[in-house]
Write an enzyme that holds these catalytic residues in place. Sequence first.
Site, PDB file in Angstrom:
ATOM      1  N   ASN A 210       0.844  -1.193   0.000  1.00  0.00           N
ATOM      2  CA  ASN A 210       0.000   0.000   0.000  1.00  0.00           C
ATOM      3  C   ASN A 210       0.876   1.239   0.000  1.00  0.00           C
ATOM      4  OD1 ASN A 210      -2.364  -1.387   0.106  1.00  0.00           O
ATOM      5  ND2 ASN A 210      -2.901  -0.798   2.183  1.00  0.00           N
ATOM      6  N   ASP A 282      -5.567  -5.111   2.506  1.00  0.00           N
ATOM      7  CA  ASP A 282      -6.789  -5.847   2.863  1.00  0.00           C
ATOM      8  C   ASP A 282      -6.753  -7.278   2.363  1.00  0.00           C
ATOM      9  OD1 ASP A 282      -8.111  -3.822   4.279  1.00  0.00           O
ATOM     10  OD2 ASP A 282      -8.589  -2.806   2.397  1.00  0.00           O
ATOM     11  N   LYS A 292      11.140 -17.898  -7.247  1.00  0.00           N
ATOM     12  CA  LYS A 292      10.818 -16.772  -8.124  1.00  0.00           C
ATOM     13  C   LYS A 292      10.078 -17.259  -9.381  1.00  0.00           C
ATOM     14  CE  LYS A 292      12.802 -12.900 -10.540  1.00  0.00           C
ATOM     15  NZ  LYS A 292      13.959 -12.385 -11.257  1.00  0.00           N
ATOM     16  N   ASP A 310      -8.702  -7.998   9.835  1.00  0.00           N
ATOM     17  CA  ASP A 310      -8.820  -6.558  10.141  1.00  0.00           C
ATOM     18  C   ASP A 310      -8.236  -6.375  11.545  1.00  0.00           C
ATOM     19  OD1 ASP A 310      -9.651  -4.005  10.974  1.00  0.00           O
ATOM     20  OD2 ASP A 310     -11.326  -4.045   9.568  1.00  0.00           O
ATOM     21  N   PHE A 333      -7.484   5.335  11.589  1.00  0.00           N
ATOM     22  CA  PHE A 333      -7.175   6.338  10.569  1.00  0.00           C
ATOM     23  C   PHE A 333      -7.939   6.009   9.303  1.00  0.00           C
ATOM     24  CE2 PHE A 333      -3.899   9.537  11.468  1.00  0.00           C
ATOM     25  CZ  PHE A 333      -3.722   9.270  12.811  1.00  0.00           C
ATOM     26  N   LYS A 347     -16.922   4.451   8.887  1.00  0.00           N
ATOM     27  CA  LYS A 347     -15.872   3.503   9.297  1.00  0.00           C
ATOM     28  C   LYS A 347     -15.742   3.462  10.825  1.00  0.00           C
ATOM     29  CE  LYS A 347     -12.775   3.067   6.043  1.00  0.00           C
ATOM     30  NZ  LYS A 347     -11.684   3.420   5.137  1.00  0.00           N
ATOM     31  N   LYS A 351     -16.450   0.042  12.803  1.00  0.00           N
ATOM     32  CA  LYS A 351     -15.377  -0.625  13.550  1.00  0.00           C
ATOM     33  C   LYS A 351     -15.529  -0.449  15.069  1.00  0.00           C
ATOM     34  CE  LYS A 351     -12.091  -0.636   9.764  1.00  0.00           C
ATOM     35  NZ  LYS A 351     -10.826  -1.263   9.410  1.00  0.00           N
TER      36      LYS A 351
END
Length: 403
Positions: A210, A282, A292, A310, A333, A347, A351
């Site tokens: 991310n 996620d 590889k 989560d 956040f 959110k 949560k």
Amino acid sequence: MQSLLNKKIVLGISGGIAAYKSAELARMLMQEGASVQVVMTEAAQQFVTPVTMQALTGNPVYTSQWDSSITNNMAHIELSRAADAILVAPASADLMAKLSLGLADDLLSTLCLARDCPLLIAPAMNKQMWEHAATQRSAQRLLADKVALLGPASGVQACGEVGFGRMLEPAEITEQLIAFFQKKSLAGKRVLITAGPTFEAIDPVRGITNHSSGKMGFAIARAAVEAGAQVQLIAGPCGLSTPLEATGQINRTNVLSAKEMHAATLNASDYDIFFAVAAVADWGIAKPAKEKIKRQGKQAPSLEFTANPDILADVVKTVKTKGGKPYPYCVGFAAESTDLAKHAEEKRKRKGLPMIAGNIGPDTFGSDLNQLLIIDGSGSKKIAKAEKLDLARQLIQLVAKKI
Ligand code: CTP
């Protein structure tokens, strides 16, 4: 942001090879907005000259208690009266012994005895001198007298030996002096923080991740230590150095994947506050290849994803109450590309969080600046654009009032 703005610091330098680093230290203190008045012992002048320190600080350097240029000829009183703190770096074994006994036979030791401001010292000496029972006695006495000891650190010494006794680096001393002046609103509290991105391996050399520099999470870690907390920082791969490491108030665990980050938060119920700042992937790769994946002769592979835990939601499940207040107090956040206020509040409720901080604006990734929208059960509040450390300090104060 200058964290030492308007602070008057007397920088005492005693005789040790680390005195060459005091020049850099003076410069750093001034960059943070402090005015610096240097006082040197006779021995210090063998290692660095008063001219160097005068040129850097723009102030005359005092070296003698018999200096007739000071009003009333009372340099020890005049200089300490004007100071917000006296910082002695390096502090030699000899100076520590003197200060611990209340001896005052030169300007610097007299100044320390006559002060009515805080005294911080950064010991610097050879390993054997530091370990000697006499020096350890001095250190204990000084601590009992409420003198703050910054370091020493362990490492290779000028004499070639390896061990404790090395002066902290100027940047670490500056960071600790800044911390010293911050409000101790989290004294005795334990804070858990996730920061940075996670990395989900595709094969041993590739992966998905991310967008996150880790700067906001690390700024919160620094602000929490400054506020007196004991901090556990769980960091994804971001290459940032641990803030205020030498204080011993911060412990860092490096992780790669979301699953590793999740495992590192399993004891979250031991903490008073949890800041979930990490940009957690996620989804992870269902079956990462052991070797590889070769490109030649192959079509582009398709990847099968699997949902990651989560972390924040699982920590929320462990929340208990103490004196009618939830612990850990969980702060989430939210980085959204549209409708920040709406998505962040949704959110927060989904949560089960008492507070969520939304990143405002598209330019927060990697930047030193950010602005936040703080939403809790009683409404929302914007924290205007500022350096991440500044925002982190404000957020810490808000949370401190809640717990
Ligand atoms: N978070 C977490 N574990 C995850 C995903 C998110 O702990 N697997 C935390 C983040 O650290 C942040 C908050 O949850 O504090 C919100 O993260 P975000 O990615 O914005 O929300 P998601 O729950 O993933 O929802 P969406 O991606 O749909 O916006």
